[in-house]
Design an enzyme around this catalytic site. Structure first.
Site: not given
Length: 526
Positions: A194, A244
């Site tokens: 957002d 990752e």
């Protein structure tokens, strides 16, 4: 991707509010439609001043929506159905009931995590600068200290219940990395961010030359409050976290940003190879029903955004915008549904990603006649104006039956949190699935063809010369899409029946407000 506004999707427990168990129950519907994944609007613990975009606890499920166990069950079902799941994360601001802000009000060091500033004037009675909030009114509110004295002001670019976080403090970045990892560890596939062009403000918080720009446009326009260069460092850090996790199991995690910026070239900066994977291209969503305008914004997106190596992320509807069925209606209101279907077929033919908003596959119109007393949007309550309010596109979905709640809630439930109009009976999912000529079947077929036709693997497009009011382009080595934006019929690009059309499309003719796809073999064009 299919956007689920959880509050309005499916109510499982009869309280009139959609919930996670309801989403889970409807996943087979989404799988049958043919989407690749689901984006959930916020369901975190929140006082609901802005229906979840005021987050009090980023790692808890609001009881209105269920429990963490419900969420884990939803993740598991998505995995079994082969659906990706991304969550809405709100990093620009939190709730005024967040523990950090409560501690800040009490006078703690947590004030450094927000934008507190002394007021101007003899007694500090004037806000620190002249900025206005996007949802109306000043962007600053003054606090009262524990001893009853007037204290400093704090910044809120939306509502007073949504204080802006200070991303120049390292604790804020550390906390949001913890939040990301919490949900990634629970199996989500990524995040919709957002206000991705927010987070950082000009460090001096100076007056704006156009302080009412955000309030006037209901958009992030103030260049002192949005799109600061430091924000790109955050997205590099978040991208590293996602990569990752991808390195662990080979499953890509997605970051898609709500980056409302002035130009496609500026948006391209958000989707550089080490930042966000995608950013919503709102210029198409804001485009009027006009061939030249659509041509221009599509050209700009393909030129500027695709050049970064990212995909353009197309969207025509979402939880903040008037639905296309209503937005594209001309003098003849009946033109709206046809144009909305044509625009959808155009969007789904473009190179890149496409996001659908719940109910657009049902042809839902905007509900424009809600009585004042049921409106919940804070924009209305802060301004007294209906301009820009969002409740009309957030009405609970109609699933079945002839009267409210249309299968949204179980029998004997409370009334839905927003009232459904009687004409929703013509737009139920039950009715749409039974009618092979419905918008639902058009979306389903288009999504199927996107998946199986090799032409969609090509990332470019080639425009064709067309008659006035008509757009046409070719994807790959032969998928041709044409759209008639005019008020009368036009010559079709090829003289044979289309592979797929948004409405009746006789051979050789492209009716007004109609889009069609053909497999092009290199023969005649117009």
């Amino acid at each position: 991707m299919y956007q689920v506004y959880v509050r309005s999707f499916q109510d499982s427990d009869g309280d009139g509010i959609g919930d996670l168990a309801g989403v889970r129950a409807r996943l087979p519907y989404l799988k049958r439609l043919g989407v690749d994944g689901v984006w959930l609007n916020p369901f975190y613990a929140s006082p609901q001043h802005d229906h979840g975009y005021d987050v009090a606890d980023y790692c808890a499920v609001d009881p209105r929506y269920g429990t963490l166990a419900d969420f884990d069950d939803l993740v598991e079902d998505c995995r079994l159905l082969g659906l990706r799941l991304i969550l809405d994360v709100v990093p620009n601001h939190c709730s005024s009931e967040h523990p950090w802000f409560r501690a800040a009000l009490a006078g703690g060091g947590e004030r450094e995590l927000f934008h507190f500033a002394e007021g101007r004037g003899e007694r500090g009675e004037v806000p620190p600068n002249n900025w206005r909030a996007m949802f109306g009114g000043p962007a600053w509110s003054r606090i009262r200290e524990a001893d009853g004295s007037e204290g400093p002001w704090y910044l809120h670019l939306f509502t007073p219940e949504q204080p802006d976080l200070n991303w120049r403090h390292p604790a804020v970045a550390a906390e949001f990395e913890r939040v990301l990892r919490f949900w990634l560890d629970r199996g989500v596939d990524g995040f919709r961010i957002d206000v991705a062009a927010g987070l950082f403000k000009h460090p001096d918080l100076p007056d704006s030359p156009d302080p009412e720009a955000d309030e006037r446009t209901r958009d992030s326009v103030n260049p002192l409050a949005w799109n600061q260069p430091e924000v790109h460092g955050v997205w590099r850090q978040w991208r590293a976290v996602c990569e990752e996790y991808t390195a662990r199991d080979g499953r890509e995690r997605l970051l898609v940003g709500e980056a409302s910026v002035p130009t496609p070239a500026e948006q391209a900066a958000y989707v550089r190879p080490d930042e966000l994977h995608q950013a919503f291209f709102f210029h198409l969503l804001h485009a009027p029903w006009d061939a030249a305008h659509f041509h221009r914004v599509i050209d700009e997106a393909v030129r500027d955004i695709a050049a970064t190596g990212s995909t353009v992320t197309w969207v025509l509807n979402n939880h903040d915008q008037v639905r296309t069925t209503t937005r594209f209606a001309g003098a003849d209101a009946l033109s709206g549904p046809a144009r909305a279907r044509a625009a959808a077929l155009l969007m789904l033919a473009l190179p890149g990603a496409a996001y659908l908003y719940q109910g657009e596959e049902l042809g839902l119109p905007e509900v424009v006649d809600l009585p004042d007393e049921v409106i919940t949007d804070p924009i209305f309550h802060r301004t007294g104006s209906r301009v820009g309010i969002r409740d009309g596109c957030r009405i609970p979905l109609p699933w079945s039956g002839l009267e409210a709640p249309f299968g949204f809630s179980p029998q004997g439930a409370k009334d839905p949190w927003l009232p459904q109009p009687p004409h929703f009976a013509a737009h139920t999912a039950e009715r749409a699935l039974a009618d092979t000529g419905s918008a639902w079947h058009l979306y389903r077929e288009a999504l199927h063809l996107r998946r199986v036709l090799p032409q969609f693997a090509d990332g470019g497009l080639r425009w064709l010369d067309t008659p006035p009011g008509v757009l046409a382009f070719v994807r790959g080595d032969g998928l041709l899409c044409a759209v008639n934006f005019g008020d009368g019929p036009a010559l079709a690009p090829v003289d044979r029946d289309p592979l797929l059309a948004s409405g009746p499309c006789p051979s050789g003719v492209l009716p007004a407000g109609t889009a069609a796809w053909w497999i092009h073999d290199g023969s005649e064009l117009f």
